[in-house]
Each structure stands twice: as C-alpha cells, then as structure tokens.
Design an enzyme around this catalytic site. Structure first.
Site, PDB file in Angstrom:
ATOM      1  N   ARG A 120       0.849  -1.192   0.000  1.00 44.57           N
ATOM      2  CA  ARG A 120       0.000   0.000   0.000  1.00 44.57           C
ATOM      3  C   ARG A 120       0.887   1.247   0.000  1.00 44.57           C
ATOM      4  NH1 ARG A 120      -5.383  -1.154   3.474  1.00 44.57           N
ATOM      5  NH2 ARG A 120      -6.316  -0.040   1.713  1.00 44.57           N
ATOM      6  N   GLN A 125      -1.238   2.983  -5.522  1.00 43.92           N
ATOM      7  CA  GLN A 125      -2.596   3.428  -5.195  1.00 43.92           C
ATOM      8  C   GLN A 125      -3.611   3.101  -6.286  1.00 43.92           C
ATOM      9  OE1 GLN A 125      -2.335   7.592  -4.208  1.00 43.92           O
ATOM     10  NE2 GLN A 125      -2.050   7.193  -2.034  1.00 43.92           N
ATOM     11  N   ASP A 128      -4.946  -0.445  -5.851  1.00 46.91           N
ATOM     12  CA  ASP A 128      -5.341  -0.797  -4.485  1.00 46.91           C
ATOM     13  C   ASP A 128      -6.809  -1.242  -4.434  1.00 46.91           C
ATOM     14  OD1 ASP A 128      -5.730  -1.081  -1.789  1.00 46.91           O
ATOM     15  OD2 ASP A 128      -5.030   0.921  -1.241  1.00 46.91           O
ATOM     16  N   SER A 131      -8.772  -0.524  -1.108  1.00 43.47           N
ATOM     17  CA  SER A 131      -9.337   0.812  -0.924  1.00 43.47           C
ATOM     18  C   SER A 131     -10.570   1.027  -1.797  1.00 43.47           C
ATOM     19  CB  SER A 131      -8.289   1.882  -1.238  1.00 43.47           C
ATOM     20  OG  SER A 131      -7.266   1.874  -0.258  1.00 43.47           O
ATOM     21  N   TYR A 226      -4.418  -1.113   8.358  1.00 39.46           N
ATOM     22  CA  TYR A 226      -5.145  -2.019   9.241  1.00 39.46           C
ATOM     23  C   TYR A 226      -4.900  -1.657  10.703  1.00 39.46           C
ATOM     24  CZ  TYR A 226      -6.097  -5.350   5.459  1.00 39.46           C
ATOM     25  OH  TYR A 226      -6.543  -5.960   4.319  1.00 39.46           O
TER      26      TYR A 226
END
Length: 376
Positions: A120, A125, A128, A131, A226
């Site tokens: 990440r 991005q 991802d 997300s 997380y």
C-alpha cells in the site's frame, strides 16, 4: 497473450473485467476471453464484451489455454484442478486466511497474484483493490443500517413533534470507516468515531464527526491501513470508551481487521446487552470473526432487540460500480505484467513481488511464510 475472465461463484456478483477495460487491453495486443454470463450479475451482458472485442469461451477453454486467469474469489476446486502448471491466477484470495489453498496452488506449479497483498504505497494506489472496494463497503454499510433502522437518520421538526437525529458510532476510520462517516453525515446523523490511530483524527473531524480518543495506542503506521494488536492496558481503556459510546448509539458500523488474524472483538456481549432496543450494527469484519461477540458472517441476528448484520462482501451488493473500480485496479496491475502483448513477470518490481503468493512450486510471499512458520 490471452487473459481469461471466469464467472464468479454464486454469492459474488462482481466481475474481474468490464468492457471498457477489455477495449484497453485489446489495444495492447491482449486477447480477452470471457466465460458466458461472467458479467451478467454486474449488469455487463455478453453482448457488451463482444462489442468491446472480447471472445465468449467456455470455462474449460479459459482454464486450460489462457495465460492469465482472472477471478475475484478463488475458483472452485474442480476449476483450479483443470489449470495446467505454469499458468497465472490473479484475484483477491486472502492468502493469510487461505494458506492451505495457496500451498496446493504452489504444489501445482501455479503462479498466483493476490491483489489484496499489493504493497500500500503511493505508486500502487491505482491498483489498491482494498481501498476501492472498502469505499463501497463503507457507503453501503450505512445505507444497509438505515434500511434496517426503525427511525429517521436526520433531525425533523414538525407540527406533530420533533425527531432527534440518529447517533452513529463508527469503529475504525480506514477507507471504509471514512466513507461511512461521510455517508452517515449526509443522511443527517450525529457521528462519533473510534480508531486506534491518532493520526486519523483530523480526517474524522474534517468530515464533521467527533473523534473518541484513547491514550496509549500502539503505532499502526506500518500496518498498511489495518489495526494492530494492542496491549492489555490499552484494551481495557478502549473497552470502557466503546462501552460508553455503544450504550448511547443507535447505529454502529464496525470495520476493524488485523491481517492474518481474527478481527478484534470491540463490542462484547455485555455491551450488546446495554445497547438500545431497535439499534442496528453492521459488522464489515464478519469474514474474520467480526468485531462483536455475536457476529455471524453473512447472517443477520437479533439479540435482545439489537440487530447485528454480519456482512463481509458489501461491494458485491453494488456490483456494477464495484466491478468498474476493481477492473481499473486490475488493468493498472496488468500494466506491470504486459510487455508488447506478452506476459512478462518482473519480480524486481516491488509491487509484482509483493502481490505474488506462489511461483515455481513454492510460497513466495514473505508475510505468508512468516505466518506459517509461527504456526509451526
């Protein structure tokens, strides 16, 4: 190079590629094969894929002849046993929870890329999937809670009397939590948020919610978004704060998960007993045990008037947009594997290496190897 898209098993409505991304891959010399009706549940009919340049092929042809096989969830056993050695599978396989399956795929000489293991980082991005899909989950969780709640979300002042706004508590201010805050606020609720990471306080407050602070949290900056395991003293302070908030909440959205471990139980049975009759909990961590003591995955239960909804795959409930975003993530990742229309695995790339779970007959992912060594 042939990229094959499998139809997901019942219960999963998304699809790995949408026609728009098929067109983009065709421009790069990649032939795309789609299993019949693979996109039907996401409202992408076979005709739309044909118009984009894809070919509709039986699953057996895809499994045996495609160079890279795309499926969001792991294919059923009878499917993956048909795949010849050396082929590449790409999806969201939760390797830390499915270590045995990953070992079986390694034993069959399959190369596996699990997109939930992509580092990440800023560069990653656009790939991802956690997300993009968590954003949908947070949005849908609030709508699901509102649907099951017996009262209004916003404040109303009428000739017949006033209605107070709903009080919403969100546990976890990651991508899903932040979208849940924004959605609950748009619906007119009063929102409180708890997270072990003090760094998210500013984001929470910018969305119009109150941040509940508990001192002494372990540093979560390296946990990839997380939660991390906390010490006993912190857990005690945390439970006291959460108990106060759940007792006055009408809606609770829980999102906290720890990679490779059961989700932390943040709402105990005692807290549930103190909650208001008619209140609603939507637990997005249900697949890994849940954030409440009574959560059951993919089930809704009522405990002393409190509705507890265990939902681990809410993006599947909004499959058209979820598939569109997921497919874009997949397309961006495939750019690292495609060179002049051919499949080229460059393991010197940190994203390719990080996403790779099995290759050349072995488990290659460091986090999975470490998790397995701890078990031994």
């Amino acid at each position: 190079m042939i990229a094959g898209v499998l139809k997901e098993q019942p219960g999963e409505n998304r699809v790995s590629l949408v026609p728009e991304m098929v067109k983009q891959l065709e421009k790069q010399g990649v032939t795309v094969w789609i299993e019949p009706d693979a996109g039907a549940r996401a409202f992408y009919p076979d005709e739309s894929y044909l118009q984009a340049g894809a070919m509709i092929k039986p699953a057996a042809d895809i499994l045996q002849q495609a160079d890279i096989i795309l499926s969001i969830q792991a294919p059923e056993t009878s499917y993956w046993k048909m795949i010849p050695a050396g082929k590449v599978l790409t999806g969201v396989y939760q390797p830390l929870y499915n270590a045995s399956l990953m070992q079986q795929w390694a034993d069959r000489q399959l190369t596996t890329f699990s997109l939930d293991s992509i580092p990440r980082t800023t560069r990653a991005q656009s790939m991802d999937v956690l997300s993009s899909q968590a954003n949908i989950a947070g949005y849908k969780a609030v709508l699901l809670a509102a649907w099951n709640y017996s009262r209004y979300f916003p404040m109303f002042m009428t000739a017949a009397g006033s209605i107070a706004p709903a009080k919403v508590l969100i546990l976890g201010a990651g991508v899903a939590g932040l979208q849940a805050i924004a959605t609950a606020r748009r619906l007119g609720a009063v929102v409180e948020v708890f997270d072990t990471r003090p760094a998210v306080k500013e984001e929470v407050m910018s969305l119009g919610a109150k941040f509940i602070e508990v001192e002494g949290a372990a540093d979560a900056s390296a946990a990839g978004g997380y939660a991390v395991e906390q010490d006993a003293a912190y857990k005690q302070r945390q439970q006291e704060k959460i108990a106060e908030s759940t007792a006055r909440a009408d809606i609770v959205i829980t999102t906290a998960q720890i990679p490779g471990r059961r989700a932390p139980v943040l709402v105990t049975a005692e807290m549930l007993d103190r909650m208001k009759v008619g209140s609603v909990i939507v637990d997005l961590a249900a697949a890994t045990g849940g954030n409440t003591a009574l959560t059951e995955n993919n089930r809704t239960i009522v405990h002393k008037g409190v509705t507890i909804i265990g939902e681990s795959n809410l993006p599947s409930a909004m499959p058209a947009d979820a598939s569109k975003l997921y497919a874009k993530n997949v397309f961006n990742f495939l750019q690292l594997l495609i060179k002049n229309g051919d499949l080229v695995l460059n393991f010197s790339d940190d994203i390719v290496q990080g996403a790779c779970i099995t290759h050349s007959g072995a488990i290659t992912n460091e986090r999975l190897k470490q998790a397995e060594s701890v078990k031994l």
